[in-house]
Design a protein around this motif. Structure first.
Motif, PDB file in Angstrom:
ATOM      1  N   ILE A   1     -20.107  14.344 -16.375  1.00 24.73           N
ATOM      2  CA  ILE A   1     -19.134  15.435 -16.258  1.00 24.73           C
ATOM      3  C   ILE A   1     -19.422  16.343 -15.071  1.00 24.73           C
ATOM      4  O   ILE A   1     -18.656  17.273 -14.809  1.00 24.73           O
ATOM      5  N   GLY A   2     -20.531  16.111 -14.351  1.00 23.78           N
ATOM      6  CA  GLY A   2     -20.955  17.033 -13.301  1.00 23.78           C
ATOM      7  C   GLY A   2     -19.926  17.229 -12.209  1.00 23.78           C
ATOM      8  O   GLY A   2     -19.530  18.358 -11.902  1.00 23.78           O
ATOM      9  N   ASP A   3     -19.465  16.124 -11.600  1.00 24.12           N
ATOM     10  CA  ASP A   3     -18.513  16.236 -10.496  1.00 24.12           C
ATOM     11  C   ASP A   3     -17.173  16.815 -10.938  1.00 24.12           C
ATOM     12  O   ASP A   3     -16.632  17.712 -10.275  1.00 24.12           O
ATOM     13  N   PRO A   4     -16.593  16.349 -12.059  1.00 27.38           N
ATOM     14  CA  PRO A   4     -15.346  16.997 -12.522  1.00 27.38           C
ATOM     15  C   PRO A   4     -15.533  18.475 -12.853  1.00 27.38           C
ATOM     16  O   PRO A   4     -14.641  19.294 -12.579  1.00 27.38           O
ATOM     17  N   LEU A   5     -16.701  18.831 -13.420  1.00 29.40           N
ATOM     18  CA  LEU A   5     -16.965  20.231 -13.746  1.00 29.40           C
ATOM     19  C   LEU A   5     -17.055  21.077 -12.479  1.00 29.40           C
ATOM     20  O   LEU A   5     -16.493  22.186 -12.406  1.00 29.40           O
ATOM     21  N   HIS A   6     -17.737  20.533 -11.465  1.00 29.24           N
ATOM     22  CA  HIS A   6     -17.857  21.241 -10.193  1.00 29.24           C
ATOM     23  C   HIS A   6     -16.481  21.455  -9.560  1.00 29.24           C
ATOM     24  O   HIS A   6     -16.154  22.560  -9.078  1.00 29.24           O
ATOM     25  N   THR A   7     -15.654  20.432  -9.563  1.00 28.61           N
ATOM     26  CA  THR A   7     -14.306  20.539  -9.005  1.00 28.61           C
ATOM     27  C   THR A   7     -13.461  21.527  -9.796  1.00 28.61           C
ATOM     28  O   THR A   7     -12.694  22.319  -9.222  1.00 28.61           O
ATOM     29  N   TRP A   8     -13.630  21.530 -11.121  1.00 30.76           N
ATOM     30  CA  TRP A   8     -12.861  22.449 -11.967  1.00 30.76           C
ATOM     31  C   TRP A   8     -13.269  23.901 -11.717  1.00 30.76           C
ATOM     32  O   TRP A   8     -12.417  24.797 -11.668  1.00 30.76           O
ATOM     33  N   LEU A   9     -14.581  24.141 -11.558  1.00 32.22           N
ATOM     34  CA  LEU A   9     -15.053  25.505 -11.309  1.00 32.22           C
ATOM     35  C   LEU A   9     -14.489  26.064 -10.009  1.00 32.22           C
ATOM     36  O   LEU A   9     -14.071  27.224  -9.944  1.00 32.22           O
ATOM     37  N   LEU A  10     -14.479  25.221  -8.963  1.00 40.18           N
ATOM     38  CA  LEU A  10     -14.044  25.680  -7.653  1.00 40.18           C
ATOM     39  C   LEU A  10     -12.533  25.564  -7.456  1.00 40.18           C
ATOM     40  O   LEU A  10     -11.980  26.190  -6.557  1.00 40.18           O
ATOM     41  N   GLY A  11     -11.879  24.747  -8.258  1.00 36.89           N
ATOM     42  CA  GLY A  11     -10.468  24.479  -8.025  1.00 36.89           C
ATOM     43  C   GLY A  11     -10.250  23.543  -6.854  1.00 36.89           C
ATOM     44  O   GLY A  11      -9.153  23.468  -6.296  1.00 36.89           O
ATOM     45  N   GLY A  12     -11.302  22.841  -6.460  1.00 35.85           N
ATOM     46  CA  GLY A  12     -11.248  21.923  -5.322  1.00 35.85           C
ATOM     47  C   GLY A  12     -12.637  21.383  -5.064  1.00 35.85           C
ATOM     48  O   GLY A  12     -13.518  21.467  -5.920  1.00 35.85           O
ATOM     49  N   PHE A  13     -12.828  20.837  -3.873  1.00 37.01           N
ATOM     50  CA  PHE A  13     -14.112  20.221  -3.563  1.00 37.01           C
ATOM     51  C   PHE A  13     -15.068  21.160  -2.831  1.00 37.01           C
ATOM     52  O   PHE A  13     -16.215  20.824  -2.588  1.00 37.01           O
ATOM     53  N   ALA A  14     -14.594  22.355  -2.463  1.00 36.61           N
ATOM     54  CA  ALA A  14     -15.420  23.354  -1.795  1.00 36.61           C
ATOM     55  C   ALA A  14     -14.806  24.724  -2.070  1.00 36.61           C
ATOM     56  O   ALA A  14     -13.612  24.817  -2.418  1.00 36.61           O
ATOM     57  N   PRO A  15     -15.569  25.795  -1.948  1.00 38.59           N
ATOM     58  CA  PRO A  15     -15.003  27.133  -2.155  1.00 38.59           C
ATOM     59  C   PRO A  15     -13.830  27.385  -1.206  1.00 38.59           C
ATOM     60  O   PRO A  15     -13.948  27.232   0.010  1.00 38.59           O
ATOM     61  N   ASP A  16     -12.691  27.751  -1.786  1.00 36.44           N
ATOM     62  CA  ASP A  16     -11.483  27.958  -0.979  1.00 36.44           C
ATOM     63  C   ASP A  16     -10.569  28.924  -1.725  1.00 36.44           C
ATOM     64  O   ASP A  16     -11.018  29.650  -2.623  1.00 36.44           O
TER      65      ASP A  16
END
Length: 432
Positions: free
Chosen positions: A174-189
């Protein structure tokens, strides 16, 4: 716990009787913080910090609401809107500095409040729920503080969000989907800024709600006290008002003086200069650090540098960082000593002060460059932190010989805590 000797609210005028019969808010306040709430007569100034935490939260909510009226949550406007608040809004510089330093002061009083609870055993039965709700408040504060740190969209804001949220990607499956969900994308934007601003605005009100539950849970067993001996009668208590409202008022005065000194004379002392540089995704700061109140946990996260048991070091760091906070939830059941106050637990008292020094060392390592000997020091300090709760405290429970407790709170106040104390077997019963 009910206090039959407590004063009861009786409205005396027709208007107050009418209000009380339809909305008993005056009665609620009277019984919560007035003469209707008896408290142990021996509370010291360390019991001021709960009230100070409430005042700090109030400052944060008021200043935050006004700042939100002028802040623009856009990656191309956030930094300039903060600078606009500082330069163009009437008293905007004071509101921004009060909010920024208010976060630090909020964490200062809460950290002291937590360590006071550790020293005096305020997490022990029957106050486990008070402690658990307090830890929930601490977690919500950390989430709120982290999201608020991102909002100015300076260099440290951007890269702090990039690094800290990046650790979630180490979680299997779940790490990568969780990271994407937290940021709303693949990097802070832009999506990151929108959701962080929304949650940063919402969570203080959630904290306020949990504080109400925290105080409600406290009023059932009543307040702990420096001896850890339970209240045995009206002679052991005094009304909260006027005795402790006056004492809290003095503490509040000291708090506000220190807060004003920091806000007006040293407003950036607890911040990072890189956050006055606009965020640049193409330029990584030489040394990325979070705000000071996260540093002990950041040091624990950084202390894992090698893979172990086929588990990546980054994942171990994430587990350890959250585990360091999760341990606090289990503390009421890890420490089984019937004696609450460390004043009567000589071995635990030594271990407590070593823990305080250990947390300070972790804070230093958290902001230091990740090189030797800082890495090694951080690893030993992280090991001790977990050992304190999982190994040292349970061992102390088995071998410690406590000092005798006073027979009552009144005895400790009138004759000194050591004078005419009961034998250990008698005093221990009072701690339950």
């Amino acid at each position: 716990m009910s206090f039959p000797w407590a004063e009861h609210y009786e409205p005396k005028h027709a208007l107050t009787k009418w209000i009380d019969s339809r909305l008993p808010l005056p009665r609620l306040v009277y019984n919560a913080v007035g003469a209707g709430y008896p408290v142990p007569r021996n509370l010291n100034y360390f019991w001021n910090f709960g009230v100070l935490a409430g005042v700090a939260l109030t400052i944060q909510i008021i200043t935050g609401i006004v700042l939100a009226m002028h802040y623009v949550a856009g990656t191309d406007q956030a930094f300039n809107s903060v600078e606009g608040i500082m330069r163009d809004v009437n008293q905007g510089w004071m509101l921004r500095y009060a909010h920024m330093n208010g976060a630090s002061f909020f964490f200062i009083v809460v950290y002291i409040h937590i360590f006071r609870g550790l020293f005096y055993g305020s997490y022990k039965a029957p106050r486990e729920m008070v402690w658990l709700l307090g830890v929930v408040i601490f977690l919500l504060m950390m989430a709120t503080g982290f999201m608020g740190y991102v909002l100015p969209w300076g260099q440290m804001s951007f890269w702090g969000a990039q690094v800290i949220t990046g650790f979630f990607s180490a979680i299997p499956v779940i790490g990568d989907p969780l990271h994407t969900w937290l940021l709303g994308g693949f990097a802070p934007d832009q999506a990151t800024l929108n959701r962080f601003f929304s949650l940063h605005y919402l969570l203080p009100f959630v904290i306020a709600g949990v504080i109400v539950l925290h105080i409600w849970a406290l009023h059932i067993p009543g307040s702990n006290n420096p001896t850890g001996v339970e209240v045995k009668g009206p002679q052991d208590t005094v009304p909260f008002h006027p005795y402790y409202t006056a004492k809290d008022g003095f503490g509040l005065g000291v708090f506000l003086i220190l807060f004003a000194i920091m806000t007006f004379f040293y407003p950036n002392a607890m911040g990072h200069p890189d956050n006055y540089i606009p965020a640049n995704p193409l330029s990584t700061p030489a040394h990325i650090v979070p705000e000071w109140y996260f540093l002990p946990f950041y040091a624990i996260l950084k202390s894992f540098t090698v893979n172990w048991l086929w588990v990546p070091a980054k994942l171990w760091g994430v587990v350890a960082m959250f585990g360091a906070i999760a341990l606090l939830f289990f503390l009421p059941w890890l420490d089984k000593s019937p004696i609450r106050s460390a004043n009567y637990r000589p071995m635990y008292k030594i271990a407590f002060w070593i823990l305080v020094v250990d947390v300070v060392i972790l804070g230093y390592v958290g902001q230091a460059e990740p090189k030797e000997p800082n890495v090694r020091i951080g690893q030993f300090a992280a090991m001790y932190y977990f050992a304190h709760f999982l190994i040292i405290v349970p061992i102390i429970n088995m071998f410690e010989v406590p000092k005798p407790l006073p027979n009552s709170i009144t005895e400790s106040v009138l004759h000194g805590e050591a004078a005419e104390a009961a034998p250990y077997g008698v005093g221990a019963g009072a701690a339950h």
